[in-house]
Design an enzyme around this catalytic site. Structure first.
Site, short mmCIF file in Angstrom:
data_model
loop_
_atom_site.label_atom_id
_atom_site.label_comp_id
_atom_site.label_asym_id
_atom_site.label_seq_id
_atom_site.Cartn_x
_atom_site.Cartn_y
_atom_site.Cartn_z
CG HIS A 8 42.14 45.30 40.19
ND1 HIS A 8 43.35 44.65 40.05
CD2 HIS A 8 42.43 46.59 40.43
CE1 HIS A 8 44.32 45.52 40.25
NE2 HIS A 8 43.80 46.70 40.47
CG HIS B 179 50.57 46.82 43.31
ND1 HIS B 179 50.51 48.14 43.65
CD2 HIS B 179 49.73 46.67 42.23
CE1 HIS B 179 49.68 48.77 42.81
NE2 HIS B 179 49.20 47.89 41.95
CG HIS C 44 50.34 49.82 37.34
ND1 HIS C 44 51.19 49.52 38.40
CD2 HIS C 44 49.08 49.66 37.81
CE1 HIS C 44 50.46 49.22 39.46
NE2 HIS C 44 49.17 49.30 39.13
CG ASP D 299 47.17 46.45 38.53
OD1 ASP D 299 47.87 46.37 39.56
OD2 ASP D 299 46.59 47.50 38.18
ZN LIG Z 1 47.88 48.30 40.39
#
Ligand SMILES: [Zn+2]
Length: 325
Positions: free
Chosen positions: A307, A117, A280, A284
């Site tokens: 991720h 973030h 969101h 990311d």
């Molecule tokens: Zn996040």
């Protein structure tokens, strides 16, 4: 020609494909710059002064404090641990995280968790150079979005530096196929064209209230800040309890995440926007891709980004011949 790469489950590292040339500039100017420009300018940027962030860490549950300070041109984003180990925010330093819940970087025996973030905030402010000093091993989660990072850094002010910013320009289409149907794709833009970001998620099975959401937006600094950076991380309340059994998500709460119980949002103020989840995920992705070291010029699209897939896609891109720097 479409270049592709596939995930290898046993590939737990991210080979250093392109080590950023680190040459410290000494002639930084103090020219204050507006954060409201539409696109990227050609000069590198850093903060005008240091700022501090503190709060709980979402995974360790421990109190955390970090200091984000100006840094010389061409030094990039560098995290400095309590043992004074310097870890460049670069894809080659990403550590494998079995749960894939956050992005972890490491070097010299130290790791820094949940960098995504803050990295997204740097990307959305056009900040190329900063030193982030930590007291612990994880960043504070704040409200679960990048907005508090952005607000305080813009309040401190940004300065243009004399060295030119570099860009990682996509020159040929490249796509990366991750696990579970996930993919990330990079396509070139014409010289007169701006990049776009297209993200689609499908949580129909796990969180039906989120279901399928998609987002398509220009990659402009102002748009990144106004469209996605305020959107919070999210998860299932039942999963939160499961993660806590193995020491993750110990700090997660409605104060720093959107928590779902079945189809019900547990946060008493509800969502910040109807499609907060896909926004969101886009945040990311922007944060993870800034581990390239420079902004990407291209069209970026992703399906169910996470991720691990983001990191693997970036590492694979940097090993390809589909970009120039
Ligand atoms: Zn996040």
């Amino acid at each position: 020609m479409l270049n592709t790469a596939s995930s290898a489950a046993e590939n737990q590292g991210f080979a250093p494909a392109l080590m950023r040339a680190v040459s410290r500039g000494t002639s930084d100017s103090t020219q204050l710059v507006s954060p409201e420009q539409r696109g990227y300018d050609l000069q590198q940027r850093t903060l005008a002064r240091a700022v501090e962030f503190s709060g709980i860490s979402v995974h360790s549950g421990l109190a955390a404090r970090i200091f984000v300070a100006p840094a010389a041109a061409d030094s990039g984003i560098v995290f400095i641990t309590a043992r004074h180990v310097r870890i460049s925010a670069y894809v080659a330093h990403i550590c494998f995280d079995p749960a894939g819940l956050c992005t972890v970087i490491g070097a010299g025996g130290d790791t820094v968790s949940t960098v995504e973030h803050l990295m997204a905030a740097f990307a959305a402010c056009g900040i190329d150079n900063a030193e982030v000093t930590l007291e612990g091993a994880e960043l504070p989660i704040l409200d679960g979005s990048a907005q508090p990072f952005i607000d305080k850094m813009l309040d401190a002010g940004l300065v243009a530096q004399q060295q030119q910013r570099r860009f990682l320009r996509i020159t040929r289409p490249f796509s990366y196929q991750g696990l579970d149907g996930q993919w990330v794709r990079f396509d070139p833009i014409r010289a007169d064209e701006e990049g776009t970001l297209a993200v689609k998620i499908d949580f129909t099975a796990m969180i039906p209230a989120i279901g399928v959401q998609s987002l398509n937006m220009p990659i402009q600094l102002g748009a990144l800040r106004s469209e996605i950076m305020h959107c919070r991380t999210f998860g299932l309340e039942a999963k939160r309890q499961e993660y806590q059994a193995y020491g993750r998500g110990l700090g997660a709460s409605c104060a720093n995440a959107v928590l779902y119980d079945g189809d019900r949002v547990l946060n008493k103020d509800g969502l910040r926007c109807d499609d907060e989840s896909v926004r969101h995920k886009a945040l990311d992705l922007i944060g993870d891709l800034f581990l390239a070291g420079w902004p990407l010029l291209g069209h970026i699209s992703a399906f169910k980004p996470g991720h691990r897939t983001n990191a693997e896609a970036l590492a694979a891109l940097l090993e390809s011949d589909c970009y120039t720097l």
